[in-house]
Every structure is written in C-alpha cells, then in structure tokens.
Design a protein around this motif. Structure first.
Motif, PDB file in Angstrom:
ATOM      1  N   UNK A 212      26.882  23.739 -10.562  1.00 30.98           N
ATOM      2  CA  UNK A 212      27.048  24.088 -12.118  1.00 30.98           C
ATOM      3  C   UNK A 212      27.224  22.743 -13.100  1.00 30.98           C
ATOM      4  N   UNK A 213      28.001  21.906 -12.211  1.00 28.91           N
ATOM      5  CA  UNK A 213      28.547  20.630 -13.131  1.00 28.91           C
ATOM      6  C   UNK A 213      27.176  19.583 -13.253  1.00 28.91           C
ATOM      7  N   UNK A 214      26.219  19.910 -12.316  1.00 33.02           N
ATOM      8  CA  UNK A 214      24.937  18.937 -12.381  1.00 33.02           C
ATOM      9  C   UNK A 214      25.152  17.718 -11.847  1.00 33.02           C
ATOM     10  N   UNK A 215      26.624  17.489 -11.172  1.00 32.83           N
ATOM     11  CA  UNK A 215      26.804  16.354 -10.504  1.00 32.83           C
ATOM     12  C   UNK A 215      26.565  16.474  -8.887  1.00 32.83           C
ATOM     13  N   UNK A 216      26.674  15.515  -8.178  1.00 29.57           N
ATOM     14  CA  UNK A 216      26.602  15.179  -6.853  1.00 29.57           C
ATOM     15  C   UNK A 216      27.853  14.603  -6.268  1.00 29.57           C
ATOM     16  N   UNK A 217      28.709  15.140  -5.264  1.00 27.09           N
ATOM     17  CA  UNK A 217      30.024  14.410  -5.063  1.00 27.09           C
ATOM     18  C   UNK A 217      29.291  13.629  -4.121  1.00 27.09           C
ATOM     19  N   UNK A 218      30.107  12.386  -3.935  1.00 26.42           N
ATOM     20  CA  UNK A 218      29.825  11.063  -3.136  1.00 26.42           C
ATOM     21  C   UNK A 218      29.877  11.690  -1.629  1.00 26.42           C
ATOM     22  N   UNK A 219      30.632  12.794  -1.294  1.00 27.71           N
ATOM     23  CA  UNK A 219      30.775  13.147   0.146  1.00 27.71           C
ATOM     24  C   UNK A 219      29.528  14.029   0.600  1.00 27.71           C
ATOM     25  N   UNK A 220      28.601  14.157  -0.489  1.00 27.52           N
ATOM     26  CA  UNK A 220      27.520  14.981  -0.283  1.00 27.52           C
ATOM     27  C   UNK A 220      26.311  14.246   0.007  1.00 27.52           C
ATOM     28  N   UNK A 221      26.341  12.785  -0.263  1.00 27.25           N
ATOM     29  CA  UNK A 221      25.316  11.979  -0.069  1.00 27.25           C
ATOM     30  C   UNK A 221      24.971  11.918   1.568  1.00 27.25           C
ATOM     31  N   UNK A 222      23.556  11.930   1.806  1.00 28.68           N
ATOM     32  CA  UNK A 222      23.131  11.321   3.173  1.00 28.68           C
ATOM     33  C   UNK A 222      23.874   9.946   3.462  1.00 28.68           C
ATOM     34  N   UNK A 223      24.386   9.956   4.704  1.00 30.98           N
ATOM     35  CA  UNK A 223      24.898   8.983   5.366  1.00 30.98           C
ATOM     36  C   UNK A 223      26.396   8.621   4.963  1.00 30.98           C
ATOM     37  N   UNK A 224      26.992   9.276   3.899  1.00 28.42           N
ATOM     38  CA  UNK A 224      28.439   9.157   3.602  1.00 28.42           C
ATOM     39  C   UNK A 224      29.468   9.726   4.432  1.00 28.42           C
ATOM     40  N   UNK A 225      30.355   9.281   4.533  1.00 34.96           N
ATOM     41  CA  UNK A 225      31.563   9.829   5.214  1.00 34.96           C
ATOM     42  C   UNK A 225      31.859  11.161   4.720  1.00 34.96           C
ATOM     43  N   UNK A 226      31.670  12.205   5.548  1.00 32.52           N
ATOM     44  CA  UNK A 226      32.239  13.630   5.033  1.00 32.52           C
ATOM     45  C   UNK A 226      33.685  13.794   6.007  1.00 32.52           C
ATOM     46  N   UNK A 227      34.705  14.255   5.242  1.00 31.56           N
ATOM     47  CA  UNK A 227      35.967  14.255   6.059  1.00 31.56           C
ATOM     48  C   UNK A 227      36.316  16.076   5.928  1.00 31.56           C
ATOM     49  N   UNK A 228      36.951  16.056   7.015  1.00 30.83           N
ATOM     50  CA  UNK A 228      37.483  17.507   7.134  1.00 30.83           C
ATOM     51  C   UNK A 228      39.059  17.624   6.434  1.00 30.83           C
ATOM     52  N   UNK A 229      38.835  17.540   4.984  1.00 38.57           N
ATOM     53  CA  UNK A 229      39.938  17.638   3.965  1.00 38.57           C
ATOM     54  C   UNK A 229      39.911  18.593   3.282  1.00 38.57           C
ATOM     55  N   UNK A 230      40.991  18.946   2.286  1.00 41.20           N
ATOM     56  CA  UNK A 230      40.666  19.825   1.205  1.00 41.20           C
ATOM     57  C   UNK A 230      39.860  18.975   0.310  1.00 41.20           C
ATOM     58  N   UNK A 231      39.791  17.804   0.086  1.00 45.68           N
ATOM     59  CA  UNK A 231      38.866  17.000  -1.014  1.00 45.68           C
ATOM     60  C   UNK A 231      37.470  17.388  -0.744  1.00 45.68           C
ATOM     61  N   UNK A 232      37.155  17.142   0.512  1.00 47.61           N
ATOM     62  CA  UNK A 232      35.620  17.156   0.775  1.00 47.61           C
ATOM     63  C   UNK A 232      35.380  18.857   0.912  1.00 47.61           C
ATOM     64  N   UNK A 233      36.013  19.626   1.414  1.00 48.58           N
ATOM     65  CA  UNK A 233      36.010  20.983   1.644  1.00 48.58           C
ATOM     66  C   UNK A 233      35.987  21.749  -0.008  1.00 48.58           C
ATOM     67  N   UNK A 234      36.588  21.066  -0.901  1.00 50.57           N
ATOM     68  CA  UNK A 234      36.417  21.768  -1.972  1.00 50.57           C
ATOM     69  C   UNK A 234      34.931  21.611  -2.645  1.00 50.57           C
ATOM     70  N   UNK A 235      34.584  20.451  -2.339  1.00 50.49           N
ATOM     71  CA  UNK A 235      32.964  20.214  -2.770  1.00 50.49           C
ATOM     72  C   UNK A 235      32.071  21.326  -2.350  1.00 50.49           C
ATOM     73  N   UNK A 236      32.464  22.046  -1.144  1.00 51.20           N
ATOM     74  CA  UNK A 236      31.595  23.174  -0.743  1.00 51.20           C
ATOM     75  C   UNK A 236      32.233  24.674  -0.932  1.00 51.20           C
ATOM     76  N   UNK A 237      33.467  24.512  -1.614  1.00 52.17           N
ATOM     77  CA  UNK A 237      34.163  25.790  -2.089  1.00 52.17           C
ATOM     78  C   UNK A 237      34.595  26.488  -0.806  1.00 52.17           C
TER      79      UNK A 237
END
Length: 453
Positions: A212-237
């Motif tokens: 809805x924001x029209x933005x892509x979180x940096x953690x969602x970019x191909x090849x970027x680190x994706x961490x098992x944290x609240x911050x990155x899990x918030x990006x996928x709700x």
C-alpha cells in the motif's frame, strides 16, 4: 473393496492434506499489540554483571566447522577468567549468526546453565559439543524415508530444507521429553538477543507488488540479507515470535544445490494495488552466507539503532568468531574425490561456495573495522576482537584446521583440532581477552581498539 487395502492410502491422503501448507508456516501478525521479542535489532545492554558494557558476538558460517568452533569459543569464554569470577559469555547481550554459527547460537538462547533446564535443554560442555558433532547430513538423509515425509515430499510443498529443519528441531530445538518444536518466541529472557541471517532469493517486487505504501523494503530486494527479526517480519506482516526456531536456523544454512529455498507467505500484499482477491505472494530465502557470511552487517545495524546520544551503555565489545579456512579444495593426489554421501549428492558445490564467499570477506571485515573505529566514544572504551584460525601459531595445527570441509558433519579428529586451536588462542594471557576483561571491570583498556591476538 478390502478396507485393509485402501487404509494406507486414506491415511497417507489425510497426512498430506494436513501438511500441505507446512512450508509456509509463518502466521499473519494479529491486530493486537505484538508481544516483546528477543529476535530484534532493537537491543539493549544490561546482561551479566557489567550492564554498562554492550557485548555483541558475530558467529560466521561454515557448516559444522563453524558450529563447533563457535560452540567451543562460547564455552571457553565461560571459563577463561573463571578464577577471577568473570564469565565473559554471560556478558554477551546479542548474537548475530549465519549458517553453521546459528546452530550453537540458537541452542544457547533456549537452553539453561543449570538443571532442571528450560525445555529440558541444558547448556554444558559435554552436551553442546556432542550436539555440534552430530552427523546431521546422515540424520537428514535417513529422515527422507519416514512414510509421512515421503508423502509430503512428493505431494506437497514440503522439501529437503523442511526435512533438515525438522532434523534440527528433533535434535536441538524442541522440548524434552514431549517434543514440542520451539518457536522464536520461546527464547529465554535471560539469554542474549538473537539475529539469524539469511539471503533473500525472491524476484524484486514489481510496482503492483510493493504494498500500500508503494515502497519496497530493502530486506525484500533480491540478494539482500533477510533476517529473522521483528523488523524484517513486519515487512511481510507476520509475527516473528510464532515462527519455528529450527526453520529459522535452517533458513540461514540452505546451501544452494543441496537444499531448497525456505519459503514464507508475504501477507503485506493483501489488498495491494493490482492484486486480485486471492493475491498470494511468497518470500524465498536461502543461505545467509551469500549476503554476509560473517554476520557483521547485522551487527552494524544493531549499532546504528543505538546512536551515541541515546546509548544506555558507555563501553562496547564486538567479538567475531570466524570459521574461514582459506584452503578449500581437493588434494591433487586423489584420482576420485568422491566419498560417502558424494555418491548421492556431490558436495563439491561447497568448495565452490567457499571460493565465492572468500572474495568479499576481507572487504566486509575492513568496512566494519572502519565503521567501528569512527564510532563515537573513546578508543579505550571499545574493542573489536576477530577470532580466526589464521592466528594459530602451531603450523601443523593450522594446516589440519585448513583441511576441515564445510559440511553439516565433523569428525572427532577435526573437532579435536578446533578444541586445540581454541585452547591455544583463548588463554588468560590473550591480550584481547584481557583488554575485554579490563574494559568490563575498570571501564577502559590499554590494548588496540581493533584487536588481534
């Protein structure tokens, strides 16, 4: 029709149906205020007897070699200054880990030093070293042939990574004796914060997939680190506390070619522009080493969230446990390099992966050092200590260490070499360790800020 003849088919069908969504076990975050979590970049100092010092450990990848080295170092930190009443491991406030280093990191945060242990999982030398020496490749391969796994593997999204995740859960990350698989929310408050690091293998979202924001979180970019944290899990709700700890560990270690992506449902796109009513999207992650095999990027992110003017500590220690050997490959005296499991899946991809990861390793270390040195505060109040095999003085021992492969199994002999290296490096006379001790006790040290023993 003979009921006995169709009963197995009925049972198998029921099992498959019940487990059809097993590979996407993240649960959408509830509307209520989320529970506190230990899986976050938003860390604080305060653990141990010296709460004014923030201590962070970073545990590198490298299969069971990294798992055993990290465990051996952690155990040694408990005892190296035992006579002075100092337990350095108890001072660690947060751990960032990748691949093999995630095995002891995750075990530490759900285990207890004393019995009766939380969840029946105890942290002591005999138990931890036994767990890190297990042949998880053999156990994983054996688990392929469980009847329920055969059905799920062929008829659902359940894959090789799921089988290994369950292997890890059964051996390290479930309750004893009941066998309930632990979640990220089960991490003990008395243990450090934990950031588990994987790499995003998902195609970069199109404009219609940016939420809805029209933005892509940096953690969602191909090849970027994706961490098992609240911050990155918030990006996928999704609620990080509800996610399986074993699956998160496995996600950091899904070597391409042998293991499959770990897949999670991306709930953030519900109702996004361009989506039809059932707009399912997924995040696919794999081995964290591809983005950062040292875990230092997440350490930097932890420190970025704690700017100097808001710090609740005035001393800083970062310890990097690095299982890099720098000497992968096959001996030139072997006409056939295959052995054992290589006849099923050739593990030469591990050597290729080591080669690729070594290319940017030095750059990442130097970048972190530069950032660490320019961080606010007096140099005498901060230490970065890089523990590595290269600093072993015994030439023969160093050669033996360099021959240990990247794999999820390790021999007693190779584990013994690692113990010998840790015993040589981590002594009460180690200038880096004495500097850390002085920083904890006296508030300053007299060694190099970037310390190498």
């Amino acid at each position: 029709m003979d009921i006995k003849a169709i009963l197995p088919i009925v049972v198998l069908t029921a099992l498959v149906s019940a487990c059809s969504s097993f590979s996407h076990t993240n649960i959408k975050q509830p509307d209520t205020e989320p529970e506190p979590t230990r899986a976050t970049f938003d860390i604080t100092a305060g653990r141990g007897d010296h709460p004014e010092t923030l201590v962070i450990m970073s545990l590198s990848g490298g299969g069971s070699r990294a798992a055993y080295l990290s465990a051996s170092v952690m155990l040694k930190l408990e005892t190296v200054f035992e006579q002075e009443g100092i337990n350095l491991l108890h001072e660690v406030d947060a751990i960032s880990s990748v691949s093999g280093g995630s095995l002891p990191a995750a075990y530490y945060v759900i285990s207890s030093d004393d019995e009766p242990a939380a969840y029946g999982r105890v942290w002591n030398e005999a138990t931890v070293k036994k767990l890190m020496k297990k042949d998880y490749i053999r156990k994983w391969f054996g688990n392929w042939f469980w009847p329920t796994n055969i059905g799920k593997f062929w008829f659902t999204a359940y894959d090789r990574s799921d089988i290994m995740a369950q292997t890890f859960a059964d051996n390290m990350y479930d309750t004893r004796p009941l066998g309930r698989d632990l979640t990220m929310g089960d991490m003990l408050d008395t243990r450090p914060y934990l950031v588990l690091n994987s790499t995003n293998g998902t195609v970069t979202p199109s404009p219609a997939d940016k939420g809805n924001s029209g933005q892509t979180d940096p953690a969602m970019e191909f090849g970027a680190p994706f961490t098992f944290t609240r911050q990155d899990f918030d990006t996928i709700n999704s609620d990080i506390n509800d996610y399986s700890l074993a699956r998160a560990v496995m996600a950091t270690a899904t070597f391409p070619a042998v293991f499959n992506y770990m897949t999670m449902k991306d709930y953030r796109l519900s109702g996004a522009p361009g989506c039809v009513e059932d707009c399912d999207r997924f995040v696919h992650v794999f081995d964290g080493g591809n983005a950062d095999n040292l875990g230092l990027k997440s350490v930097s992110e932890m420190l970025d969230i704690l700017p100097c003017e808001k710090e609740n500590y005035d001393r800083l220690v970062v310890i990097l446990v690095d299982a890099f050997t720098g000497n992968s490959g096959i001996s030139n005296d072997k006409p056939d390099p295959r052995k054992g499991f290589d006849f099923v899946v050739d593990t030469n991809f591990l050597e290729a992966t080591d080669s690729l990861l070594s290319a940017n390793r030095d750059e990442k270390i130097e970048r972190f050092k530069d950032k660490f040195e320019t961080r606010c505060g007096e140099p005498s109040k901060a230490i970065f200590y890089h523990i590595q095999f290269e600093d072993v003085k015994n030439d023969e021992l160093r050669r033996n260490l360099s021959r240990i492969k990247t794999d999820f199994r390790i021999s007693d002999k190779d584990a013994g070499y690692i113990d010998d290296a840790v015993d040589e490096l981590l002594t009460p006379q180690n200038t880096c360790l004495t500097g850390i001790r002085d920083l904890l006790v006296n508030g300053h040290h007299q060694t190099d800020q970037i310390c190498r023993h």
